[in-house]
Design a protein around this motif. Structure first.
Motif, PDB file in Angstrom:
ATOM      1  N   SER A 144      44.538  42.153  51.564  1.00 27.97           N
ATOM      2  CA  SER A 144      43.650  41.010  51.356  1.00 27.97           C
ATOM      3  C   SER A 144      42.188  41.419  51.550  1.00 27.97           C
ATOM      4  O   SER A 144      41.313  41.024  50.771  1.00 27.97           O
ATOM      5  N   ALA A 145      41.917  42.224  52.585  1.00 26.66           N
ATOM      6  CA  ALA A 145      40.547  42.656  52.868  1.00 26.66           C
ATOM      7  C   ALA A 145      40.023  43.579  51.775  1.00 26.66           C
ATOM      8  O   ALA A 145      38.849  43.515  51.405  1.00 26.66           O
ATOM      9  N   GLY A 147      40.957  43.492  48.617  1.00 23.60           N
ATOM     10  CA  GLY A 147      40.671  42.629  47.477  1.00 23.60           C
ATOM     11  C   GLY A 147      39.350  41.904  47.644  1.00 23.60           C
ATOM     12  O   GLY A 147      38.555  41.798  46.693  1.00 23.60           O
ATOM     13  N   GLN A 148      39.078  41.415  48.851  1.00 25.41           N
ATOM     14  CA  GLN A 148      37.816  40.725  49.116  1.00 25.41           C
ATOM     15  C   GLN A 148      36.633  41.684  48.984  1.00 25.41           C
ATOM     16  O   GLN A 148      35.581  41.322  48.452  1.00 25.41           O
ATOM     17  N   LEU A 149      36.812  42.908  49.465  1.00 23.97           N
ATOM     18  CA  LEU A 149      35.752  43.921  49.357  1.00 23.97           C
ATOM     19  C   LEU A 149      35.421  44.199  47.891  1.00 23.97           C
ATOM     20  O   LEU A 149      34.247  44.241  47.504  1.00 23.97           O
ATOM     21  N   ARG A 151      35.937  42.293  45.334  1.00 25.76           N
ATOM     22  CA  ARG A 151      35.365  41.097  44.710  1.00 25.76           C
ATOM     23  C   ARG A 151      33.918  40.876  45.159  1.00 25.76           C
ATOM     24  O   ARG A 151      33.033  40.606  44.342  1.00 25.76           O
ATOM     25  N   ASN A 152      33.675  41.003  46.455  1.00 24.73           N
ATOM     26  CA  ASN A 152      32.342  40.697  46.987  1.00 24.73           C
ATOM     27  C   ASN A 152      31.311  41.775  46.673  1.00 24.73           C
ATOM     28  O   ASN A 152      30.150  41.458  46.383  1.00 24.73           O
ATOM     29  N   GLN A 160      42.164  41.510  43.168  1.00 25.82           N
ATOM     30  CA  GLN A 160      43.445  41.380  43.857  1.00 25.82           C
ATOM     31  C   GLN A 160      44.526  42.227  43.205  1.00 25.82           C
ATOM     32  O   GLN A 160      45.409  42.761  43.887  1.00 25.82           O
TER      33      GLN A 160
END
Length: 310
Positions: A144-145, A147-149, A151-152, A160
């Motif tokens: 999850s982290a 994927g967030q990295l 994306r951000n 994802q």
């Protein structure tokens, strides 16, 4: 002249800084010395260029070239992250921050900055003294982290999907090399050789990891504030950003510093006591000409913003 020495928006930066002999000027990422050389030509005699770079290879390169032409009183080199500028500098007459990764770093095998060298370790550290590599992040972060990295920091639309592919891959074996990560990107896009809108499909993934490893966006607002504080009245700061995340931060910081009030518009009177410390020289960013992009493709996404200290 190699790509290592091709500075982006050189003439525009030099013109906007209004350089003259005797000035103290900061080059926050001296890289191959392209901006530095032109700055020194305009501030010497009597002036000093303070050049930072967290990459020791860049420092050694400048020492072997410009360091032979100028004394330490004229060219003072610092192997450190420019975010610690206050530890070394008390005032500045002008400053330039080139926020991009250097062509030399991209071209040098063994660093992991480019997906053109499949056998390279996933390092991506600009400062080799930094303990955390890109491979460490991919090993230690949750799916999850990751994927967030992506994306951000990379604005990756399939963040994802790539993160899940990374999770599946590391169940089989650690993700340690460029080729290992390209395999995960290929799982999300069907191929690691595809291009979308002219960009390699791995570009956003590499951008995100590089930013995370080097904490580039986290440190940027404080760096901009420090540079503004250190400028003398009438001094100018020029910042070159290469992607929308950087440029957005630069724009927001500059706009905020140029306002006399930061209160919400619904308040009848100012209660923040904020006063403008700068004026915007460029209300819209300066971008490279088509001729410069043809000569130096690295410049195609560059945006230059300039402010002047009040």
């Amino acid at each position: 002249m190699t790509a290592y020495h091709i500075p982006v928006l050189l003439n525009q930066v030099v013109d906007q800084l209004r350089l003259r002999p005797g000035m103290i000027v900061l080059d926050g990422t001296i890289g191959g010395g392209g901006h530095a050389r032109s700055i020194l030509e305009r501030i010497v005699p009597g002036g000093q260029l303070i050049g930072f770079d967290q990459d020791v290879v860049a420092i050694h390169q400048i020492q072997s070239t410009l360091g032979k032409q100028y004394t330490p009183a004229q060219l003072f080199l610092i192997h450190d992250n420019v975010r610690r500028v206050r530890q070394y500098v008390h005032r500045l007459d002008a400053a330039v921050l080139d926020l991009g990764v250097s062509a030399h770093q991209l071209a040098t095998p063994g660093r992991g900055f480019s997906f053109q060298h499949p056998a390279d370790p996933l390092d991506m550290r600009m400062d080799q003294r930094h303990p955390i590599t890109a491979a460490d992040l991919l090993r230690d972060l949750s799916i999850s982290a990751i994927g967030q990295l992506l994306r951000n920091y990379g604005e990756e639309p399939r963040a994802q999907v790539i993160a899940r592919a990374i999770g599946q891959q590391r169940q089989l074996a650690p993700i340690r090399t460029v080729a290992d990560l390209l395999t995960c990107v290929a799982a999300a896009y069907g191929s690691s050789d595809r291009r979308i809108k002219g960009k390699h499909v791995a570009t956003r993934t590499w951008q995100a990891l590089r930013i995370a490893v080097n904490e580039e966006l986290i440190l940027l607002p404080e760096l901009l504030r420090d540079c503004i504080d250190l400028l003398t009245s009438g001094g100018r700061l020029a910042v070159i950003a290469f992607h929308s995340l950087e440029d957005r931060i630069v724009k927001q910081q500059f706009v905020q510093a140029s306002k006399n009030c930061l209160c919400p518009p619904e308040l009848p009177e100012c209660r923040c006591d904020h006063r403008a410390s700068i004026r915007l020289i460029t209300t819209k960013p300066i971008q490279p000409t088509s001729a410069e992009v043809a000569t130096n493709p690295k410049a195609r996404s560059a945006k230059l913003r300039v402010i002047e200290k009040l």
